[in-house]
Design an enzyme around this catalytic site. Structure first.
Site, PDB file in Angstrom:
ATOM      1  N   TRP A   1       0.827  -1.216   0.000  1.00  0.00           N
ATOM      2  CA  TRP A   1       0.000   0.000   0.000  1.00  0.00           C
ATOM      3  C   TRP A   1       0.851   1.252   0.000  1.00  0.00           C
ATOM      4  O   TRP A   1       0.525   2.229  -0.678  1.00  0.00           O
ATOM      5  CB  TRP A   1      -0.979  -0.021   1.180  1.00  0.00           C
ATOM      6  CG  TRP A   1      -1.935  -1.161   1.102  1.00  0.00           C
ATOM      7  CD1 TRP A   1      -2.074  -2.176   1.995  1.00  0.00           C
ATOM      8  CD2 TRP A   1      -2.893  -1.438   0.054  1.00  0.00           C
ATOM      9  NE1 TRP A   1      -3.045  -3.054   1.571  1.00  0.00           N
ATOM     10  CE2 TRP A   1      -3.561  -2.627   0.393  1.00  0.00           C
ATOM     11  CE3 TRP A   1      -3.236  -0.793  -1.132  1.00  0.00           C
ATOM     12  CZ2 TRP A   1      -4.561  -3.197  -0.405  1.00  0.00           C
ATOM     13  CZ3 TRP A   1      -4.232  -1.349  -1.932  1.00  0.00           C
ATOM     14  CH2 TRP A   1      -4.880  -2.527  -1.571  1.00  0.00           C
TER      15      TRP A   1
ATOM     16  N   ASP B   1      -1.608   6.635   6.416  1.00  0.00           N
ATOM     17  CA  ASP B   1      -2.641   5.703   5.979  1.00  0.00           C
ATOM     18  C   ASP B   1      -2.867   4.727   7.141  1.00  0.00           C
ATOM     19  O   ASP B   1      -2.025   3.886   7.422  1.00  0.00           O
ATOM     20  CB  ASP B   1      -2.157   4.959   4.724  1.00  0.00           C
ATOM     21  CG  ASP B   1      -3.128   3.877   4.261  1.00  0.00           C
ATOM     22  OD1 ASP B   1      -4.165   3.660   4.920  1.00  0.00           O
ATOM     23  OD2 ASP B   1      -2.839   3.233   3.228  1.00  0.00           O
TER      24      ASP B   1
ATOM     25  N   LYS C   1     -11.916  -1.960   6.849  1.00  0.00           N
ATOM     26  CA  LYS C   1     -11.013  -2.783   7.648  1.00  0.00           C
ATOM     27  C   LYS C   1     -11.390  -2.741   9.135  1.00  0.00           C
ATOM     28  O   LYS C   1     -11.232  -3.725   9.821  1.00  0.00           O
ATOM     29  CB  LYS C   1      -9.564  -2.324   7.488  1.00  0.00           C
ATOM     30  CG  LYS C   1      -9.110  -2.255   6.032  1.00  0.00           C
ATOM     31  CD  LYS C   1      -8.479  -3.535   5.534  1.00  0.00           C
ATOM     32  CE  LYS C   1      -8.324  -3.594   4.019  1.00  0.00           C
ATOM     33  NZ  LYS C   1      -7.537  -2.530   3.442  1.00  0.00           N
TER      34      LYS C   1
END
Ligand code: PLP
Length: 354
Positions: free
Chosen positions: A100, A167, A191
């Site tokens: 990511w 993030d 998530k």
């Protein structure tokens, strides 16, 4: 029967949240209308949005400190470029700790110069780099707090004199941090907060308005802030369900309470990985994620037996990401300690069989 859901994302949500959300789809607050068929500008939905925004700030302990909360669309992946569009003038520093982060770097590179302050790519991201310097004249520093795929997590954050962007998609609301160290936090809902379809953005307003480029409206944080996260039609179901999860968390005792549970689950999981000779962990011990435990069988011949056993025990979502293989047990806020016990039991049963 509800399964033990270890899915990495979309992932488990509290059962009571799912129940309330499904009721609202049929009849929202006994209005005779569904949540998803009323105007997003109607008072009942505006109240939902305002409550969701307030709960996020309250849980993160960021009230009254100049932060704004947005519920945007396009996933965390859209934030990769939105961050760059809004904050990147000349150069930014990125910590590369996984797939990511790497994607975030690649999106930002479209707009300007990116400098990787450190990377663990050469070790297939099995650790978090430390001891790097962050140049003080850059526009911002970007990091990923929890690496969902590789199962590593930043246990501390660097001293940073420039805006710090993080993030937090896969560990937001899971542990206590001094969130005021961060100037921009973003997290895809699916998530640890709600269904896919919305992304939480918490942003310190003073860092905006410093780039010279023209930012398209939908990509402009200021536009969304000025319209109270209602510039266009928000994803009403995702925002409502996220609000329910945040309310659930608040009633549990907030992040402090859930952190204790998360620690218990992680301790149990990792002690089994370490003590059971049939398994080995993937990531460096000091960087292990409390959300995603990655591990594999020492002897792949046992794969079929193990896979059959955990599936029969009602366990779901244990397969590792294709980039590292093996297994991944995602232990987000809504996963109970009992689910981890069920998995650990299967692992030790395999040991006694082998
Ligand atoms: C899942 C994930 C993403 C991508 O989220 P999308 O909402 O699918 O765009 C980004 N960062 C992290 C850390 C993730 O776990």
């Amino acid at each position: 029967m509800k399964k033990h859901n270890f899915s990495a994302g979309p992932c488990i949500l509290p059962q009571e949240v799912l129940l309330k959300a499904s009721e609202a789809v049929l009849d929202f607050n006994e209005s005779g209308l569904s949540l998803i068929e009323i105007s997003h500008r109607s008072k009942p939905f505006v109240d939902v949005m305002e409550k969701a925004r307030a709960l996020a700030l309250e849980l993160l302990n960021l009230e009254g400190r100049g932060y704004k909360v947005l519920f945007l669309q396009g996933g965390a992946s859209t934030q990769f470029l939105m961050v760059a569009l809004n904050l990147l003038e000349k150069r930014a520093g990125y910590l590369n700790t996984g797939t990511w982060s790497d994607k975030a770097i690649n999106e930002a590179k479209i707009y300007d110069d990116i400098y990787e302050v450190a990377s663990s790519k050469n070790a297939n991201y099995n650790y978090i780099p430390k001891g790097y310097e962050i140049p003080t004249d850059y526009d911002y520093f970007h990091c990923t707090s929890n690496n969902t795929i590789f199962g590593t997590q930043m246990k501390s954050f660097p001293k940073c004199s420039i805006p710090m962007v993080c993030d937090m998609s896969s560990d937001i609301f899971s542990r206590q941090l001094d969130f005021s160290k961060f100037d921009l936090i973003y997290a895809g809902a699916q998530k640890n907060m709600g269904p896919a379809g919305t992304t939480l953005v918490v942003i310190k307003e003073e860092i905006l308005g410093k780039v010279s480029r023209h930012i398209p409206s939908m990509m402009d944080y200021k536009v969304h802030i000025n319209k109270s996260s209602m510039f266009n039609t928000p994803p009403v179901f995702a925002v409502y369900t996220s609000m329910l999860t945040l309310d659930w968390l608040k009633n549990l005792g907030g992040i402090a309470a859930i952190e204790k549970e998360n620690e218990k689950k992680a301790r149990l999981m990792y002690s089994e990985i370490d003590l059971n000779p049939l398994f080995k962990g993937f990531s460096a011990k000091e960087d292990r994620s409390y959300m995603n435990a990655t591990f594999s069988l020492v002897n792949e011949d046992l794969k079929e037996t193990f896979d059959t056993m955990w599936k029969e025990a009602g366990i779901n979502g244990l397969n590792g990401h294709r980039s590292i293989g093996g297994y991944r047990a995602s232990m987000y806020n809504a996963l109970s300690l009992d689910s981890v016990k069920a998995l650990v039991e299967v692992m030790s049963e395999l040991e006694s069989k082998a």
